[in-house]
Design an enzyme around this catalytic site. Structure first.
Site, PDB file in Angstrom:
ATOM      1  N   GLY A  71      38.212  86.992 -39.356  1.00 27.87           N
ATOM      2  CA  GLY A  71      39.734  87.408 -39.277  1.00 27.87           C
ATOM      3  C   GLY A  71      40.794  86.538 -40.301  1.00 27.87           C
ATOM      4  O   GLY A  71      41.589  87.350 -40.719  1.00 27.87           O
ATOM      5  N   ASN A 152      47.099  87.874 -28.949  1.00 28.50           N
ATOM      6  CA  ASN A 152      45.930  87.040 -28.638  1.00 28.50           C
ATOM      7  C   ASN A 152      46.132  86.266 -27.500  1.00 28.50           C
ATOM      8  O   ASN A 152      45.326  85.937 -26.631  1.00 28.50           O
ATOM      9  CB  ASN A 152      45.361  86.185 -29.648  1.00 28.50           C
ATOM     10  N   GLN A 180      42.143  91.232 -32.177  1.00 30.36           N
ATOM     11  CA  GLN A 180      42.104  91.171 -30.634  1.00 30.36           C
ATOM     12  C   GLN A 180      42.180  92.465 -29.958  1.00 30.36           C
ATOM     13  O   GLN A 180      41.490  92.849 -28.807  1.00 30.36           O
ATOM     14  CB  GLN A 180      43.410  90.295 -29.840  1.00 30.36           C
ATOM     15  N   GLY A 201      34.744  89.976 -36.484  1.00 27.99           N
ATOM     16  CA  GLY A 201      33.522  90.197 -35.638  1.00 27.99           C
ATOM     17  C   GLY A 201      33.296  89.404 -34.392  1.00 27.99           C
ATOM     18  O   GLY A 201      33.030  90.208 -33.222  1.00 27.99           O
ATOM     19  N   HIS A 202      33.719  88.286 -34.208  1.00 27.25           N
ATOM     20  CA  HIS A 202      33.356  87.272 -33.184  1.00 27.25           C
ATOM     21  C   HIS A 202      34.234  87.793 -31.805  1.00 27.25           C
ATOM     22  O   HIS A 202      33.948  87.392 -30.726  1.00 27.25           O
ATOM     23  CB  HIS A 202      33.340  86.100 -33.288  1.00 27.25           C
ATOM     24  N   THR A 238      27.631  87.365 -53.003  1.00 26.70           N
ATOM     25  CA  THR A 238      26.671  88.104 -52.408  1.00 26.70           C
ATOM     26  C   THR A 238      26.762  88.374 -51.061  1.00 26.70           C
ATOM     27  O   THR A 238      27.164  87.682 -49.969  1.00 26.70           O
ATOM     28  CB  THR A 238      25.454  87.553 -52.643  1.00 26.70           C
ATOM     29  N   CYS A 326      42.897  77.902 -30.845  1.00 23.70           N
ATOM     30  CA  CYS A 326      43.142  76.932 -31.996  1.00 23.70           C
ATOM     31  C   CYS A 326      43.970  75.897 -31.513  1.00 23.70           C
ATOM     32  O   CYS A 326      44.274  74.996 -32.337  1.00 23.70           O
ATOM     33  CB  CYS A 326      43.800  77.682 -33.213  1.00 23.70           C
TER      34      CYS A 326
END
Length: 381
Positions: A71, A152, A180, A201-202, A238, A326
């Protein structure tokens, strides 16, 4: 026995179906997607399938999806990429005062290093941005509006469709951080009228270290990472094949479960709220955020005469937080709550309790009992 996990807004466990989809690309299918023989072609097809799965969840075209490391990178690429690609048109950005640091600090970077002007819009007591404030803040130099889809910390869902309409009318590029919201509520880039959208993703049961940025066709964005021509020339390096596969699988699972999971998790969340209010009294429990326009899994409350960090420190049986991950461990109250007008003493009493796919009624009942019992004990000391 593991603590009751009530911090799904900080991160989610990896879904078993996601792990299963990733495993072959951590082993036998190890090829570089840029090569033209069998190993590479298999990896390339996996990446493109994942791109289609992400696109379907948000109503986009596959070619509009750029895979990133998460993100924060997506937010940085959206904001800095738009700023650099369009600085000939203007150097003004509009955002809100309750954005994630990945947006807020990126805007500050552009102010301090490249001389951009940024308007930081206030929010009301629910954490909502007023679309009229957005309209009035737009100037001739404005090139970007970036407003998060859902906060969030308190879960408030912003009026993105209205803001998108205003941005479209005025010809201003519009980005939203949907880290979120994506996977928790319906997200459709066309109904929202956004030009760029961030996915992490998480936050939706994929691994950490993978994300995506939706970039609407025709939107000019400078590359954030320079090198070879991967991701259509928009993000060099990659491709992280197994993690892209994981994100794609997570998006597919989220789409399949979306309507049912919203209802179930909301019932559990509201039950937890009721249990704490019943145990401590309504006057002692203050809801932070909008009562209805809120993520179905998110409960942010302030307890009267309690310091949230101190309370959670006394309940090792619960894994939860007082705000964004955070900022964990900070003795300062949440800046989001302060911007919403929550008094400092009450903001210090905040608890962010966020539920998810594997939350159970038994866990909710136990968590509510533990919070009530320990809060009463702290008040009586």
């Amino acid at each position: 026995m593991s603590p009751i996990y009530l911090d799904y807004n900080a991160t989610t466990p990896i879904d078993a179906k996601v792990r299963e989809a990733m495993l072959p690309y951590l082993g036998e299918h190890f090829g570089n997607p840029s090569t033209t023989y069998g190993y590479g072609l298999r990896a390339r097809e996996a990446v493109e399938q994942a791109r289609r799965q992400v696109a379907i969840l948000i109503g986009a075209k596959p070619e509009e999806i750029v895979f990133t490391s998460g993100g924060s990178e997506s937010d940085n690429q959206a904001i800095i990429g738009i700023a650099l690609a369009n600085m000939g048109r203007g150097r003004h950005i509009i955002t809100s005062r309750i954005e994630h640091p990945a947006v807020m600090n990126t805007c500050r970077y552009l102010e301090e290093r490249l001389g951009f002007g940024v308007t930081y819009l206030p929010v009301d007591g629910y954490g909502l941005v007023d679309p009229d404030d957005v309209r009035h803040a737009i100037a001739r130099e404005t090139i970007l509006i970036t407003i998060m889809h859902a906060n969030n910390e308190v879960g408030t869902i912003e009026p993105i469709e209205e803001i998108g309409e205003i941005a479209g009318e005025r010809g201003v590029i519009f980005h939203t951080d949907a880290a979120q919201s994506c996977g928790k509520i319906e997200v459709n880039v066309n109904r929202m009228r956004v030009d760029l959208l961030t996915i992490a993703g998480h936050k939706l049961y994929a691994p950490k270290g993978i994300g995506a940025l939706f970039v609407r066709s025709g939107t000019r964005v400078d590359p954030f990472i320079h090198g070879a021509g991967q991701e259509g020339g928009r993000r060099a390096g990659t491709e992280n094949v197994p993690y892209a596969v994981g994100l794609g699988a997570a998006c597919e699972v989220a789409g399949d479960l979306l309507s049912g999971s919203q209802k179930n998790v909301k019932l559990l969340r509201d039950g937890l709220h009721d249990r704490i209010e019943t145990g401590l009294g309504r006057d002692s429990v203050h809801l932070n955020g909008h009562p209805e326009l809120r993520l179905p899994n998110t409960l942010n409350i302030s307890l009267q005469d309690i310091v949230g960090e101190a309370l959670l420190g006394k309940i090792p049986e619960i894994a939860a937080s007082t705000g964004a991950a955070c900022h964990a461990g900070s003795t300062e109250p949440s800046s989001v709550l302060l911007e919403m007008g929550v008094p400092r003493a009450l903001a210090l009493g905040a608890l962010r309790l966020t539920l998810g796919r594997w939350s159970t009624q038994e866990e909710v009942d136990m968590a509510g009992e533990l919070i009530v019992r320990q809060a009463k004990h702290l008040v009586s000391e």
